[in-house]
Scaffold this active site. Sequence first.
Site, PDB file in Angstrom:
ATOM      1  N   ASP A  98     -11.566   3.019   3.862  1.00  0.00           N
ATOM      2  CA  ASP A  98     -12.051   2.609   3.643  1.00  0.00           C
ATOM      3  C   ASP A  98     -14.229   1.955   3.937  1.00  0.00           C
ATOM      4  OD1 ASP A  98     -10.315  -0.248   3.366  1.00  0.00           O
ATOM      5  OD2 ASP A  98      -9.897   0.210   5.827  1.00  0.00           O
ATOM      6  N   GLN A 135      -5.413  -1.562   9.598  1.00  0.00           N
ATOM      7  CA  GLN A 135      -5.900  -3.141   8.830  1.00  0.00           C
ATOM      8  C   GLN A 135      -6.181  -3.832   9.440  1.00  0.00           C
ATOM      9  OE1 GLN A 135      -4.465  -3.563   6.079  1.00  0.00           O
ATOM     10  NE2 GLN A 135      -4.845  -5.981   6.126  1.00  0.00           N
ATOM     11  N   LYS A 147       1.090  -1.023  -0.291  1.00  0.00           N
ATOM     12  CA  LYS A 147       0.451  -0.279  -0.599  1.00  0.00           C
ATOM     13  C   LYS A 147       0.938   0.821   0.017  1.00  0.00           C
ATOM     14  CE  LYS A 147      -3.879  -1.804   2.278  1.00  0.00           C
ATOM     15  NZ  LYS A 147      -4.332  -2.245   3.411  1.00  0.00           N
TER      16      LYS A 147
END
Length: 291
Positions: free
Chosen positions: A121, A98, A54
């Site tokens: 997200d 995460q 990422k």
Amino acid sequence: MSAEVIDGKAFAEKIREQVGENTAEFIAQGGVQPGLAVVLVGNDPASEVYVANKNKQAEAVGFYSVAHYLPEDTTQDALMAQVEALNADPRIHGILVQLPLPSHLDSDAVLNAIDPDKDVDGFHPVNIGRLWSGQSAPVPCTPLGCSLLLKERLGDLAGKKAIIIGRSNIVGKPMAALLLAANATVTIAHSKTPDLPGLCREADIVVAAVGRAEMVQGDWIKPGAIVLDVGINRIERDGKKKLVGDVDFASASAIAGAITPVPGGIGPMTIACLLRNTLTCAKTIDNRLNT
Ligand code: GUN
């Protein structure tokens, strides 16, 4: 095999190129450099690789990018303080914590603490509400990638019958919202759904996100349907470790019109969509600060 195998890596590359171009254009017009922060608690090796990827891809499209690696025994208070610091940091426009978090931590409390405008997200309840009520919002990355792919392949989704197998907050539920918004007729199926094969055979679009290795069989697929396999399952076959999806690729690819493989299908699109969401969040925040 009759199905076209969809190249998710190439599609992800196309999304990343667009994000890179749009970022350069935004900055050239006086916009802020988009900033992405990823928080990883513990040292799961797969997650560490994912977070490093990422970071690398965020820098490649011109973002400011930071990763915060916190130890496995991080307390709830320390993690909340980290999120609050990122909420307040003007260099950061996207925050990703995460998942899964270690079991002693309260994930819902952490996700609820992220500023909804920095929620790349799309997991914050405010953004879930925005998505379901048709307001603009960051959309969870994996379903966003699936939706972009379907629109590129099929164009207008009105009149299409879609089945989503799996009802998670990360994939199944937001996927349903996106397909409904695109005027598809949507069925959300799950482990308690009777006659799953029969339901699946009616669908023009199959999104498999159930987390069960090779569950969806070729004879569940309507000839010519498009099959998106979101599953990533690690199995052992003939003494070798292997990654497989939720779809039995060998049998399904004989019947489907197009199918995503595992690996190399939906997976690469998730990070590309994360970058896309980060740029969108940066634009929204920049716009709010300057008007
Ligand atoms: N773990 C696996 N997929 C995801 C994702 O899309 N977002 C976050 N935050 N964690 C994940």
